[in-house]
Scaffold this motif. Structure first.
Motif, mmCIF file in Angstrom:
data_model
loop_
_atom_site.group_PDB
_atom_site.id
_atom_site.type_symbol
_atom_site.label_atom_id
_atom_site.label_comp_id
_atom_site.label_asym_id
_atom_site.label_seq_id
_atom_site.Cartn_x
_atom_site.Cartn_y
_atom_site.Cartn_z
ATOM 1 N N ALA A 173 -2.035 -47.056 31.041
ATOM 2 C CA ALA A 173 -2.463 -47.943 29.954
ATOM 3 C C ALA A 173 -1.381 -48.963 29.629
ATOM 4 O O ALA A 173 -1.678 -50.146 29.380
ATOM 5 C CB ALA A 173 -2.821 -47.122 28.721
ATOM 6 N N PRO A 228 -6.275 -49.952 26.315
ATOM 7 C CA PRO A 228 -6.182 -48.708 25.543
ATOM 8 C C PRO A 228 -6.314 -47.464 26.421
ATOM 9 O O PRO A 228 -7.077 -47.457 27.393
ATOM 10 C CB PRO A 228 -7.370 -48.806 24.577
ATOM 11 C CG PRO A 228 -7.763 -50.242 24.562
ATOM 12 C CD PRO A 228 -7.425 -50.779 25.911
ATOM 13 N N GLN A 287 -7.844 -44.879 25.661
ATOM 14 C CA GLN A 287 -9.208 -44.384 25.519
ATOM 15 C C GLN A 287 -10.132 -44.952 26.591
ATOM 16 O O GLN A 287 -11.050 -44.268 27.064
ATOM 17 C CB GLN A 287 -9.753 -44.739 24.134
ATOM 18 C CG GLN A 287 -11.085 -44.089 23.781
ATOM 19 C CD GLN A 287 -10.943 -42.604 23.471
ATOM 20 O OE1 GLN A 287 -9.926 -42.195 22.915
ATOM 21 N NE2 GLN A 287 -11.936 -41.816 23.848
ATOM 22 N N GLN A 288 -9.897 -46.190 27.003
ATOM 23 C CA GLN A 288 -10.755 -46.767 28.040
ATOM 24 C C GLN A 288 -10.598 -46.027 29.362
ATOM 25 O O GLN A 288 -11.567 -45.839 30.099
ATOM 26 C CB GLN A 288 -10.439 -48.257 28.226
ATOM 27 C CG GLN A 288 -11.009 -49.138 27.130
ATOM 28 C CD GLN A 288 -11.046 -50.598 27.531
ATOM 29 O OE1 GLN A 288 -10.041 -51.155 27.993
ATOM 30 N NE2 GLN A 288 -12.194 -51.235 27.356
#
Length: 686
Positions: free
Chosen positions: A268, A274, A276-277
């Motif tokens: 990241a 992010p 999270q992606q």
């Protein structure tokens, strides 16, 4: 007045994965309309905006209709009309004199102005083999990604494009499909309507990214880091097909160890996205079946482009996606076509000669090389066809400098007086696709297409094949193969592997490719497996496993040039083709640089303002557009405009470099640092 109208089936010749079948309506010998062939399932009656206006290009008022000889200085664009005999006699005499000293001083320069097997390299390859000219390493578009597929899957192979319609997860990686792969996009939309999730991975917020469920806007050149981190998550959550890995892959333990070095937090930070992606995409890819990846070539135009494609190409085998027709990956299908290149190109005409190989991506440096023991003789003659290197080759300041050499004999086969044609000694008018025979493979589907001439050549234009036949005759090349007509060359391209009568009857023929070609392994590698580890790369001294290689020009390494620049194609052009079609240029407007609002504010730049885009290699000028299509730290120089249509007579390639990729010897157009500044006005004039 009686009007006689009829239709002729043809094929789009341009550098696009769709390779459409089209139908030309001809009235009284004039092509009046070009439409998509509704009987061809991949075309389904629809053409892109560019090709639907093909008659505008064929009958363009600036179309070259007669041979031209230079009368003014190199690059001045000053020519006089001459006869074909005068032009061909002079060219043959000059090439013969050079070849008598050393034929390697002659270099062909061509690429994908036509993707046809016949008007591309059909007769041209025979001519240059017989001459003993230098070989051209044709790398400018796809060689890094192509080599990566060969090292991993064994060839330019993949899933059948039609099955994307039934995928439940589609990852569109490095592709603006709406602009460059329209018919795939229709399949993706069908899958989306049926509940599939679409994810686009691209530094730019393209038209395609806008219409996907999610856009992952990573930094240019960080795709391998993302792919390795996805592997990390697949491993740690055990979203793996252990049986497929054991039975049909090679080098798993090494890849596993490499991937475990890439937790999402590390990737990241490098990718600028992010965490999270990464974790969300890994979960979706590991748990959704069937899952498919549509790669395109934009993501391999950086230093580590080959490694990036290798990393992505490993993913389907990890989750067993190849087991299903709607699972797997597609970058290129061109390796599935049984083209008989030896019969078509006749390398036997070399008769034992082993000419040097020169890379088309470094033509700027090579034209300025005075010759040496290592390099070989200085380039004395350049024959350009199906390409516009002055506009499309990297570091174009040096390319122009090379083309301006008064001692360089340059011949250009062209439809229009392009930037490159301006620098020619002779310009020879070539036919367009509506005027000649050709036969086409595809890199987006698995159909062979035949193109039949719909009209007679306009003006005095001649086919590429006719031009090289005429030169061969004048240079005393009396081999029987130089008498082959174009229909014979079309038949030769695939031999008995394709039913030529079927091509004559319907315009296309479908190759017998299994619905899920690698469901049970059988990859065209030496091992028959998906090779995570490439022994051949290791033997070349490279890392046998895919890894993330930072860009040549790494963001943060230069205070002077803090912005990364990518140069994706303008939607209504295809590289430098179609730039002079007025209706398409009216849609595009003018050369633009997309810049994020944060970067624009730091530099006092507003939409519509003229800016300088520059680095140590040069600068070009264009209008700025403050846009959400650009991510922070990255500017998008939409190209490729002809230089002479740019505000300062340059284009985006003024600032790109001649560095090469990690494998495949390809160019690194998207591995480029620049600075952007407003153009200062002096008395209101830039």
């Amino acid at each position: 007045m009686n009007t006689t109208a009829h239709t002729i089936r043809g094929a789009c010749p341009h550098d696009c994965p769709d390779t459409c079948s089209f139908v030309t309506t001809v009235e009284n010998g004039i092509a009046v309309r070009v439409q998509g062939n509704a009987e061809h399932r991949h075309t389904d009656g629809a053409l892109c905006t560019k090709v639907s206006r093909y008659t505008e290009r064929t009958y363009h008022p600036e179309r070259l209709l007669h041979p031209l000889k230079r009368t003014g200085p190199k690059g001045s664009g000053q020519f006089e009309r001459v006869s074909w005999d005068e032009a061909l006699d002079a060219i043959a005499a000059r090439l013969s004199a050079i070849a008598e000293r050393d034929p390697q001083a002659v270099l062909p320069y061509s690429y994908a102005g036509t993707m046809g097997q016949v008007q591309g390299e059909g007769m041209a390859a025979r001519f240059f083999h017989k001459l003993g000219a230098s070989f051209l390493d044709r790398t400018i578009c796809s060689s890094a990604g192509g080599e990566a597929l060969v090292q991993t899957l064994g060839g330019k192979v993949g899933m059948k494009v039609e099955h994307f319609a039934h995928s439940k997860l589609i990852v569109i990686w490095g592709s603006n499909s709406i602009g460059s792969n329209l018919h795939f996009w229709r399949l993706a939309q069908q899958a989306k309507r049926d509940g599939a999730r679409l994810v686009c991975i691209d530094p730019r917020r393209t038209e395609t990214a806008e219409k996907c469920h999610e856009h992952i806007a990573l930094r240019p050149g960080t795709d391998a880091a993302l792919a390795l981190s996805l592997m990390h998550q697949l491993i740690t959550h055990d979203w793996l097909d252990h049986d497929y890995i054991a039975q049909h892959t090679l080098g798993w333990e090494g890849l596993r160890e490499r991937a475990l070095q890439w937790p999402p937090e590390r990737a990241a930070e490098i990718c600028g996205i992010p965490v999270q992606q990464i974790t969300d995409l890994a979960r979706a890819y590991g748990t959704t079946k069937p899952a498919a990846i549509r790669l395109n070539y934009g993501m391999q135009r950086v230093r580590g482009g080959g490694n990036a494609v290798r990393a992505v190409a490993c993913l389907p085998a990890l989750v067993g996606a190849w087991r299903e027709p709607a699972g797997g990956l597609l970058l290129s299908s061109s390796g599935m076509f049984p083209v008989n290149r030896a019969a078509l190109h006749r390398p036997d005409l070399l008769a034992g000669k082993s000419p040097r190989i020169l890379n088309m991506s470094t033509i700027g440096n090579d034209l300025l090389n005075e010759g040496s023991v290592d390099f070989g003789p200085k380039i004395e003659a350049l024959i350009v066809y199906n390409s516009n290197p002055v506009a499309v080759a990297p570091e174009s300041g040096k390319v122009v400098q090379g083309f301006l050499r008064e001692d360089l004999f340059t011949v250009v086969l062209e439809h229009f007086q392009t930037d490159t044609a301006d620098h020619a000694d002779f310009i020879l008018p070539a036919t367009t696709q509506l005027e000649h025979w050709d036969i086409h493979a595809s890199y987006g589907h698995t159909d062979v297409l035949l193109n039949r001439p719909a009209i007679e050549p306009v003006g005095g234009s001649r086919t590429n094949t006719d031009i090289f036949r005429a030169l061969a005759q004048r240079m005393g090349f009396d081999d029987a193969c130089f008498q082959d007509d174009d229909e014979t060359l079309c038949r030769t391209a695939f031999g008995s592997a394709v039913d030529f009568q079927l091509l004559l009857d319907q315009g296309f023929a479908t190759l017998p490719v299994p619905e899920a070609p690698y469901a049970n392994g059988g990859f065209p590698t030496a091992s028959g497996r998906c090779e995570f580890f490439s022994a051949r790369l290791a033997a070349q001294g490279q890392d046998g496993l895919p890894d993330h290689l930072p860009n040549h020009e790494l963001q943060g390494s230069s205070a002077a040039y803090p912005l990364a620049m990518i140069s994706p194609p303008a939607r209504n052009f295809l590289n430098s083709t179609f730039v002079n079609v007025q209706s398409l240029r009216d849609i595009e407007g003018e050369p633009l640089l997309e810049i994020h609002a944060d970067d624009a504010a730091l530099r006092g730049i507003e939409t519509g303002q003229m800016v300088r885009v520059f680095n140590d290699r040069g600068e070009y000028r264009c209008k700025a557009k403050v846009s959400t299509r650009a991510r922070p730290g990255v500017v998008n120089g939409l190209g490729i405009w002809w230089r002479k249509l740019g505000p300062a007579g340059t284009n985006v390639n003024e600032v790109t470099s001649q560095h090469l990729t990690d494998m495949g010897r390809g160019p690194v157009f998207y591995d480029c640092l620049v600075e952007v500044a407003p153009v200062a006005l002096v008395a209101g004039v830039p």
